[in-house]
Design a protein around this motif. Structure first.
Motif, PDB file in Angstrom:
ATOM      1  N   THR A 284       0.831  -1.207   0.000  1.00  0.00           N
ATOM      2  CA  THR A 284       0.000   0.000   0.000  1.00  0.00           C
ATOM      3  C   THR A 284       0.861   1.250   0.000  1.00  0.00           C
ATOM      4  OG1 THR A 284      -1.743  -1.177   1.219  1.00  0.00           O
ATOM      5  CG2 THR A 284      -1.805   1.237   1.246  1.00  0.00           C
TER       6      THR A 284
ATOM      7  N   THR B 291       2.456   1.748  -3.364  1.00  0.00           N
ATOM      8  CA  THR B 291       1.479   2.269  -4.316  1.00  0.00           C
ATOM      9  C   THR B 291       1.254   3.757  -4.113  1.00  0.00           C
ATOM     10  OG1 THR B 291       0.352   0.125  -4.385  1.00  0.00           O
ATOM     11  CG2 THR B 291      -0.884   2.032  -5.149  1.00  0.00           C
TER      12      THR B 291
ATOM     13  N   ASP C 277      -4.230   5.000  -9.617  1.00  0.00           N
ATOM     14  CA  ASP C 277      -3.556   4.027  -8.751  1.00  0.00           C
ATOM     15  C   ASP C 277      -3.373   4.574  -7.338  1.00  0.00           C
ATOM     16  OD1 ASP C 277      -3.378   2.182 -10.804  1.00  0.00           O
ATOM     17  OD2 ASP C 277      -1.445   2.931 -11.495  1.00  0.00           O
TER      18      ASP C 277
ATOM     19  N   LEU D  65      -6.645   4.280  -5.516  1.00  0.00           N
ATOM     20  CA  LEU D  65      -6.847   2.888  -5.119  1.00  0.00           C
ATOM     21  C   LEU D  65      -6.091   2.588  -3.831  1.00  0.00           C
ATOM     22  CD1 LEU D  65      -8.010   0.049  -6.089  1.00  0.00           C
ATOM     23  CD2 LEU D  65      -5.680  -0.380  -6.911  1.00  0.00           C
TER      24      LEU D  65
ATOM     25  N   LEU E 154      -7.138  -0.054  -0.619  1.00  0.00           N
ATOM     26  CA  LEU E 154      -6.192  -1.024  -0.084  1.00  0.00           C
ATOM     27  C   LEU E 154      -6.162  -1.102   1.445  1.00  0.00           C
ATOM     28  CD1 LEU E 154      -3.130  -0.807  -2.504  1.00  0.00           C
ATOM     29  CD2 LEU E 154      -5.276  -2.073  -2.701  1.00  0.00           C
TER      30      LEU E 154
ATOM     31  N   ASP F  72     -13.265   0.299  -5.786  1.00  0.00           N
ATOM     32  CA  ASP F  72     -12.285  -0.699  -6.224  1.00  0.00           C
ATOM     33  C   ASP F  72     -12.380  -0.907  -7.731  1.00  0.00           C
ATOM     34  OD1 ASP F  72     -10.606  -2.839  -6.593  1.00  0.00           O
ATOM     35  OD2 ASP F  72     -11.397  -4.030  -4.960  1.00  0.00           O
TER      36      ASP F  72
ATOM     37  N   CYS G   2      -9.662   0.472 -10.700  1.00  0.00           N
ATOM     38  CA  CYS G   2      -8.994  -0.589 -11.472  1.00  0.00           C
ATOM     39  C   CYS G   2      -9.294  -0.463 -12.959  1.00  0.00           C
ATOM     40  CB  CYS G   2      -9.406  -1.960 -10.951  1.00  0.00           C
ATOM     41  SG  CYS G   2      -8.690  -2.392  -9.345  1.00  0.00           S
TER      42      CYS G   2
ATOM     43  N   TRP H 273      -5.025  -9.523  -4.516  1.00  0.00           N
ATOM     44  CA  TRP H 273      -3.875  -8.712  -4.126  1.00  0.00           C
ATOM     45  C   TRP H 273      -2.784  -8.748  -5.194  1.00  0.00           C
ATOM     46  CZ3 TRP H 273      -3.121  -4.961  -0.812  1.00  0.00           C
ATOM     47  CH2 TRP H 273      -4.040  -4.813   0.227  1.00  0.00           C
TER      48      TRP H 273
ATOM     49  N   TYR I 156      -3.906  -6.093  -7.433  1.00  0.00           N
ATOM     50  CA  TYR I 156      -3.620  -4.776  -6.873  1.00  0.00           C
ATOM     51  C   TYR I 156      -2.159  -4.367  -7.094  1.00  0.00           C
ATOM     52  CZ  TYR I 156      -8.058  -4.766  -4.235  1.00  0.00           C
ATOM     53  OH  TYR I 156      -9.377  -4.752  -3.873  1.00  0.00           O
TER      54      TYR I 156
ATOM     55  N   SER J  56      -0.886  -1.721  -9.619  1.00  0.00           N
ATOM     56  CA  SER J  56      -0.906  -0.282  -9.339  1.00  0.00           C
ATOM     57  C   SER J  56       0.397   0.191  -8.725  1.00  0.00           C
ATOM     58  CB  SER J  56      -2.081   0.056  -8.409  1.00  0.00           C
ATOM     59  OG  SER J  56      -3.311  -0.200  -9.035  1.00  0.00           O
TER      60      SER J  56
END
Length: 330
Positions: A33, A36, A68, A71, A76, A102, A106, A287, A290, A293
């Motif tokens: 996280t 990101t 990103d 997000l 996250l 979410d 994305c 994940w 994820y 990102s």
């Protein structure tokens, strides 16, 4: 047996992880996280602050970084708690809202990646009229399309519950208090998958043509500048150029494919085979998706020398006491 809510009937079961596993999971997910947030924030600040970076392409990259970053900021942290605690403690309404955000961020990221490939295709295949075709207003239109369509689609499908119409019995069988798992019927699974596969194959086609043009240009440059060199040295140099072009142009497509394909394949399989993917496996796949990102800033920014130079200025805080906005980054 442990429950998410001990005093509520119909509560979901809670997986009793050991303290070591929980701490390790929080550290790993927290690091992802932070990576990101930090990487994408650095991209946005660099492009917004340095005037030399104000170009249509970089505005697309900054908007991608914004998707990103959002997000990482809004999705996250809550997903981390849900994954480690194996329970959702934030209510059913916020579950819907969280899922809408979410999906929105994305899909916005996917569309930005596709539009960036369109931009690069025009720049490489038609460099003379590229400045006329791809202007800042055109970049703004692409950005508006990516954001508007992603938000409208996600909220219109998920928040109003269109995604689970026709499969209420299955939803009731899977639902319990403390769960935040969306279920999509076959229709919306197909539609959502097409919104992934169409941009993906578009990127594959465009980057393939970009690579072909780059390879042809590399050969022409070598022929023009090294006519007197031996054929063996010529072949070696052309080979190195082609490998470098393939690596640079293919890394975005490969990362996109690796991170996103397992998720959509799993969703399609679950929709047509009554959700056979174990929850833990599906959570790991989510994940892994994820992580794209966090990778995007590395692909689209860290490979550029100007970003490394801009990052040094930002990290050293020179931008606060020196007028660095007009400095030469190239």
């Amino acid at each position: 047996v442990q429950y998410c809510f001990e005093n509520i009937n119909g509560s979901c079961y809670k997986t009793p992880w050991s303290s070591g596993i929980r701490i390790t999971s929080y550290v790993v997910l927290g690091f992802l996280t932070i990576l990101t947030l930090g990487g994408n924030l650095m991209v946005m600040i660099s492009i917004a602050y340095f005037k030399q970076l104000h170009s249509p392409t970089n505005f697309l990259i900054a908007s991608l970084a914004c998707a990103d970053f959002c997000l990482g900021l809004t999705v996250l942290p809550f997903s981390s708690i849900r994954s480690v605690e194996t329970c959702w403690y934030f209510g059913e309404t916020f579950c819907r809202f969280h899922s809408c955000l979410d999906a929105s961020f994305c899909y916005s990221s996917i569309f930005h990646l596709c539009f960036i490939s369109v931009d690069r295709y025009v720049a490489v295949t038609d460099p003379l009229i590229y400045p006329i075709k791809f202007t800042v207003p055109v970049s703004g239109i692409f950005i508006a399309i990516a954001w508007t369509f992603s938000l409208v689609y996600s909220f219109s499908v998920i928040f109003i519950g269109a995604n689970d119409k026709g499969i209420q019995e299955l939803v009731n069988a899977l639902s319990c208090v403390g769960s935040c798992q969306l279920v999509f019927n076959k229709t919306w699974v197909v539609v959502s998958s097409l919104l992934y596969f169409i941009p993906f194959f578009t990127m594959i086609a465009l980057y393939s043509k970009i690579f072909a043009v780059a390879k042809r240009q590399a050969r022409m440059i070598e022929i023009m500048s090294n006519k007197t060199q031996s054929s063996d040295n010529y072949s070696d140099r052309v080979g190195r150029r082609e490998r470098k072009a393939a690596k640079t142009l293919g890394i975005a497509v490969i990362a996109f494919l690796v991170c996103w394909s397992p998720f959509f394949i799993s969703v399609i399989i679950d929709a047509f085979l009554n959700f056979i993917t174990p929850p833990l496996v599906f959570d790991m796949i989510v994940w892994f998706t994820y992580s794209n990102s966090a990778i995007n800033p590395l692909i689209y920014s860290l490979f550029y020398p100007w970003f490394r130079k801009a990052m040094k200025v930002i990290v050293s805080c020179k931008m606060f006491w020196l007028d660095c906005s007009t400095m030469n980054l190239f």
